[in-house]
Design an enzyme around this catalytic site. Structure first.
Site, PDB file in Angstrom:
ATOM      1  CG  ASP A 294     -24.518 -26.766  22.072  1.00  0.00           C
ATOM      2  OD1 ASP A 294     -24.512 -25.470  22.179  1.00  0.00           O
ATOM      3  OD2 ASP A 294     -23.627 -27.434  21.614  1.00  0.00           O
TER       4      ASP A 294
ATOM      5  CD  GLU B 235     -26.367 -22.463  15.262  1.00  0.00           C
ATOM      6  OE1 GLU B 235     -25.853 -23.122  14.531  1.00  0.00           O
ATOM      7  OE2 GLU B 235     -25.793 -21.721  16.053  1.00  0.00           O
TER       8      GLU B 235
END
Length: 579
Positions: free
Chosen positions: A67, A243
């Protein structure tokens, strides 16, 4: 009683109390001493693809560094990654050229402010964003924290090399927030959220929201939230898990980049465009702009699950994108977890596109123009490729790659000229509590780890050694313990077959040993095959219970979001009884 007699009696009482306390302390703190730690990577892909002088490897961060988010101030680049229940939270890195990176530790390093002590390993904090605001010369790190009632928080600093401020709670739900500052200084936060009540159309239906941000008071402005993407690129196809949004501005237009399709084999990166930061956002006709989902599983040097990206202007204002992906082993296991990769980005047209991001990814890239030297693994720069990491633990400051789980490493370690002492907690590795384990991420599919341990357990409740851990319910414990009056080396496999089930523990193998001096412990992996071995003479290694499968150390078997962690472990609550 005369005064001298009273004084003598008091002295005897004090001495007796000290002897008892010291004896109890020794019994309680039966601490192993670790030294001569060596981790060595041995992946074939790096042997087959040696670097030329103008090349560097991707991933740039091997092991569980997922991430990624990135920002720039002048010639300084800063990047953050998810850390989940690892401590400290949110590792942060610095670079001058996008090739050579230094590890600055963790942003959330104060356990009184971020305390994941009771969370599963895949909880804690994840999907951070980092943004430099030139209007007030301030860096912002924003993240979702699943512990201590924090939820979405933001922390700030003028200089990431000098630490960060206190977490500021933000008044909204959802996950994956990032912050954007417009040319006029106005702030906006975008994040993933659930659809409005009663409007969820299918499992995996998510939305992207935007809020206006009060920069002076560090809070979202109530009532300014708006859904700017409902479902994904093509709502008619019921897209899942939109997302990880990021907002950018280029040539007077606003661009919203998101991940779509979930973090597994259907992971993609998509882009939208608008005239306004609050929409409406129109998807690019050429989406996705990055994915590896179209290719066969048998391709050589396979990289998969690519997505969850962020963009930055690199050297000479050439765009680059960092993103997560995985490098499965020969059994399609992902024991190294989700790693941080990088690619150049072509933004010469209307929309950005990751260069070679829609063909099978290659292990190396040309260095950005103007970057003259690849120093990875040298002069304090983070290594990649096949490298060797050694530590004798004699310095007072440990390398930042050593981490705790659910709490700070400083709670249970001490270093000296002899090495590293771990003071064991009365906590087992299977418990969802801080453990007395010093962890290092597995960074290669094939590797060896060797360490020396000086240790004599006092009872069957004492154990010290090494662990290979995917989570609290999926791990191997390899260490020294007692049974009756004998010393043993034991290999325990811990596996939870269902989320709601108890951990099933089995003894894979055990060997009685005679401890006369220090012992070497070793974990050696070649893809899915792991061997746990010991040596009494420092030369000849004996494998216990192996080889064993590394399947339980992979997210596709164990679940969750992390990669395998390799740990130096001690406990006074052992349940691995030799057979």
């Amino acid at each position: 009683m005369k005064k001298p007699q009273v004084q003598q009696l008091l002295l005897m009482v004090v001495l007796f109390s000290f002897m008892v306390a010291n004896s109890q302390n020794k019994s309680k703190n039966n601490a192993p001493l670790f030294s001569n730690f060596t981790y060595q990577g041995d992946d074939q892909v790096y042997k087959d693809n040696p670097l030329k002088s103008d090349e560097f490897y991707t991933p740039i961060l091997q092991g569980c560094y997922p991430d990624p988010a990135i920002t720039r101030k002048g010639d300084d680049y800063y990047m953050v990654c998810s850390s989940f229940a690892m401590f400290p939270g949110v590792p942060v890195f610095h670079s001058k050229d996008l090739v050579n990176w230094t590890d600055l530790g963790g942003v959330l390093n104060d356990v009184t402010q971020f305390n994941p002590h009771d969370t599963g390993i895949s909880a804690g904090v994840y999907a951070p964003g980092i943004t430099y605001n030139p209007h007030n010369d301030t860096f912002y790190m924003i993240v979702t924290a699943f512990s201590g009632g924090l939820n979405n928080i933001i922390v700030k600093t003028k200089d990431p090399k000098k630490g960060w401020g206190n977490p500021i709670k933000l008044g909204f739900g959802g996950i994956d927030p990032s912050i954007f500052f417009d040319d006029n200084g106005k702030g906006y936060i975008v994040h993933n959220d659930a659809p409005d009540n009663g409007k969820e159309r299918y499992n995996g239906h998510r939305v992207i929201k935007v809020w206006e941000y009060d920069v002076e008071n560090d809070k979202v402005i109530p009532g300014t939230d708006k859904i700017i993407v409902d479902g994904g690129v093509d709502p008619a196809k019921n897209p899942i898990w939109i997302e990880a949004p990021h907002l950018y501005k280029k040539d007077g237009k606003y661009f919203l980049m998101c991940a779509e399709g979930g973090t597994g084999g259907n992971h993609t990166e998509v882009i939208f465009k608008s005239d306004n930061p609050k929409g409406p956002f129109i998807p690019a006709p050429g989406n996705p702009i990055l994915t590896q989902k179209y290719f066969g599983r048998d391709r050589k040097n396979r990289v998969d699950w690519a997505g969850h990206a962020d963009l930055v202007k690199g050297p000479e204002d050439k765009y680059y994108g960092v993103f997560l992906a995985v490098r499965p082993n020969e059994k399609n296991r992902v024991n190294t977890g989700r790693e941080t990769f990088i690619l150049p980005v072509d933004w010469s047209g209307e929309f950005p596109v990751f260069e070679n991001g829609l063909v099978p990814l290659e292990p190396k890239l040309k260095m950005p123009k103007g970057v003259s030297e690849n120093k990875t693994g040298k002069e304090g720069f983070f290594p990649n490729g096949n490298f060797t990491f050694k530590d004798d633990f004699t310095t007072t400051k440990l390398d930042y790659r050593w981490i705790g789980l659910r709490g700070p490493r400083e709670k249970f370690i001490t270093t000296s000229k002899k090495g590293l002492t771990i003071n064991p907690f009365d906590i087992n590795i299977k418990e969802v509590k801080p453990t007395s384990t010093l962890f290092y991420r597995q960074q290669h599919n094939s590797f060896s780890l060797t360490t020396t341990i000086d240790y004599k357990p006092k009872s069957d409740k004492d154990l010290a050694g090494v662990v290979a851990l995917q989570n609290e319910g999926s791990n191997y414990v390899f260490g020294i313990t007692m049974k009756d009056k004998d010393y043993y080396i034991v290999l325990q496999k811990n596996q939870k077959t269902r989320r709601d089930a108890a951990v099933n523990s089995t003894i894979v193998g055990s060997t009685k040993i005679d401890i006369k001096k220090s012992i070497q412990l070793q974990i050696k992996a070649k893809g899915d095959e792991y061997n746990f071995s010991y040596s009494l003479d420092g030369v000849n290694f004996v494998t216990v219970g192996g080889p064993v499968s590394g399947d339980i150390l992979s997210t596709d078997v164990a679940g969750g979001f992390t990669g395998c962690l390799l740990g130096l472990y001690a406990t006074s609550n052992n349940d691995a009884s030799p057979e």
